[in-house]
Design a protein around this motif. Structure first.
Motif, mmCIF file in Angstrom:
data_model
loop_
_atom_site.group_PDB
_atom_site.id
_atom_site.type_symbol
_atom_site.label_atom_id
_atom_site.label_comp_id
_atom_site.label_asym_id
_atom_site.label_seq_id
_atom_site.Cartn_x
_atom_site.Cartn_y
_atom_site.Cartn_z
ATOM 1 N N ARG B 192 0.652 -1.241 -0.139
ATOM 2 C CA ARG B 192 0.164 -0.186 0.094
ATOM 3 C C ARG B 192 1.004 1.197 0.024
ATOM 4 O O ARG B 192 2.158 1.134 0.348
ATOM 5 N N ALA B 193 0.206 2.415 -0.365
ATOM 6 C CA ALA B 193 0.976 3.570 -0.405
ATOM 7 C C ALA B 193 0.695 4.284 1.175
ATOM 8 O O ALA B 193 -0.488 4.294 1.586
ATOM 9 N N ILE B 194 1.683 4.585 1.670
ATOM 10 C CA ILE B 194 1.705 5.506 2.834
ATOM 11 C C ILE B 194 2.445 6.974 2.829
ATOM 12 O O ILE B 194 3.553 6.944 1.995
ATOM 13 N N ASP B 195 2.151 7.756 3.777
ATOM 14 C CA ASP B 195 3.316 8.875 4.192
ATOM 15 C C ASP B 195 4.311 8.516 4.887
ATOM 16 O O ASP B 195 4.096 7.767 5.858
ATOM 17 N N GLY B 209 6.759 12.450 4.945
ATOM 18 C CA GLY B 209 5.415 12.503 4.421
ATOM 19 C C GLY B 209 5.499 12.326 2.905
ATOM 20 O O GLY B 209 4.089 12.143 2.415
ATOM 21 N N HIS B 210 6.454 11.969 2.423
ATOM 22 C CA HIS B 210 6.612 11.615 1.117
ATOM 23 C C HIS B 210 5.987 10.318 0.769
ATOM 24 O O HIS B 210 6.057 9.671 1.658
ATOM 25 N N SER B 211 5.334 10.133 -0.191
ATOM 26 C CA SER B 211 4.491 9.045 -0.529
ATOM 27 C C SER B 211 5.522 7.969 -0.884
ATOM 28 O O SER B 211 6.373 8.059 -1.829
ATOM 29 N N VAL B 212 5.251 6.828 -0.101
ATOM 30 C CA VAL B 212 6.146 5.457 -0.220
ATOM 31 C C VAL B 212 5.471 4.387 -0.372
ATOM 32 O O VAL B 212 4.072 4.311 0.199
ATOM 33 N N LEU B 213 6.115 3.061 -0.858
ATOM 34 C CA LEU B 213 5.416 2.072 -0.691
ATOM 35 C C LEU B 213 5.502 1.343 0.704
ATOM 36 O O LEU B 213 6.589 1.450 1.241
ATOM 37 N N THR B 236 9.894 4.830 -4.227
ATOM 38 C CA THR B 236 9.394 4.681 -5.595
ATOM 39 C C THR B 236 9.532 5.832 -6.466
ATOM 40 O O THR B 236 8.992 5.777 -7.622
#
Lengths: 245, 245
Positions: B192-195, B209-213, B236
């Motif tokens: 899933r994608a999280i901050d 807070g960057h979008s990461v897997l 990613t």
DNA sequence: AAGTGGTCTAGACCACTTG
DNA sequence: AAGTGGTCTAGACCACTTT
């Protein structure tokens, strides 16, 4: 059910590989269609003039590849793209507790456009070739979760219209198979985390910049030929992308 | 190489399923070890007192399951967890252009702790049981890309130490296999994608807070028994999680 | 009861790897 | 040349589904 006739000689290294190619050729040509049953094994082994073990070897591999389905006592049929098959092979989204539910699909846009280089590359066609682009929102338990952008080459889906697309009786892949003889056998997905852009955020009812999954899928038919390019944006606040290793 | 003796009778519905169970039992017991070659097919079929075709059927399935490896002209051996195998089955991260590179691993922490309910549930053990927790940063081309949190039950890895862990000669799964007779055969991943939270952001050199897997993996050994629970955070920005359908 | 796929046998011969 | 797995044969009999 169609009458079944083995196609002519197809080259290959091993005998059973030849048999496989012949069977695939007959499916591609529509000699046997999805849902049709093949003649029984003894019959097939006679037609192809091979021992029954060799025939079985070919059929076994096609079953493993998802092309055929065997049921003891009933027979061997060409795999039908139905909901179960779709959920099993292509729909990887599950709730946190692991439950999986068939999503409802709403079509927002249907357009015939010229492929930009990005989607053309994915589909293995020339930039500027005509493709259909379909935008869908998929909901689970009436909550929007996935925003899909689908690209399919026009030449493989001649005569497709928004009405045909929306009036399909089952899954999108079942439509491809039943109406256009395009059997989706597999695909490759590239997953990454991105900040949600405006359009998707509005549709999925989340704030701009929320972390979401981006999934790019190239789905292919026989001979690894690309048949569909799909970009999905998934809100994984309550769902996961689940896969087995 | 160890001497090979077939183990005693194991129940099962079909003959070839029995043979499979016997072979697996011998691998679990260490009668044949990873890298060892089995006796040849004719010899094995005599020992098990079955036709060679039946023996082959059992071996074929074990090859399909990744337990054995067959090489024409050489023989059949027990799969060794090496870099190639790891890259193929377990390392799904590829650069945007599709290239895949073996990552370098740096261990940050190694601790023996009591499992909280979350990891205990994933591992199928009781909350409070002793587990090892290992934190690693994986780099590709010297840039940190993945932050791994690994949980493994102590009772399956008795005597493991930070030194043993860091001094391993190959992959982590090779260490499990060579030193602890734990062969990782597969797993399930939830993506899933999280901050990105602070610790991972610092380690991966990205902003908070960057979008990461987030990838949660339960890896299992024979009989679907969980052997490892791993939570990975992946940047990613320049890499994808790639999977086949 | 008839028809289907599933398992199993007991070989023969071929293709590949290694000494 | 010897030894390995890979392919193929030509059956027999079993388990399951359907009529």
């Amino acid at each position: 059910m169609s009458e079944y006739f083995a196609s002519s000689f197809v080259k290959g290294n091993s005998l059973y590989i030849n048999i496989k190619s012949k069977l695939i050729e007959d499916i591609k040509q529509g000699v046997v269609r999805p849902g049709d049953f093949l003649p029984n094994e003894r019959e097939l082994s006679k037609r192809f003039d091979v021992a029954i073990g060799t025939l079985r070897r070919a059929v076994e591999e096609l079953v493993a590849e998802g092309v055929l389905v065997r049921q003891q006592g009933r027979g061997t049929s060409v795999r039908l793209q139905d909901r179960d098959q779709f959920m099993f092979q292509f729909f990887k989204i599950a709730a946190r507790d692991g439950t999986r539910e068939f999503p409802s699909v709403k079509t927002l846009e249907f357009a015939k456009i010229r492929a930009k280089s990005y989607e053309a590359k994915a589909l293995g066609i020339q930039t500027g070739q005509t493709v259909f682009r379909v935008l869908n929102v998929l909901s689970i338990s009436n909550k929007p979760v996935i925003f899909d952008k689908i690209f399919i080459p026009e030449f493989m889906f001649l005569g497709l219209s928004r009405k045909k697309f929306e009036d399909r009786s089952s899954t999108i892949y079942a439509l491809y198979q039943n109406d256009f003889c395009v059997t989706v056998l597999g695909g490759v997905e590239r997953v990454r985390a991105i900040d949600c852009e405006k359009k998707a955020a509005d549709l999925l009812n989340i704030e701009l910049g929320h972390s979401v999954l981006s999934i790019e899928r190239v789905a292919y038919t026989f001979g690894q030929k690309p048949a569909e390019f799909r970009v999905s944006v998934v809100n994984t606040s309550h769902f996961d992308y689940v896969t087995s290793l």
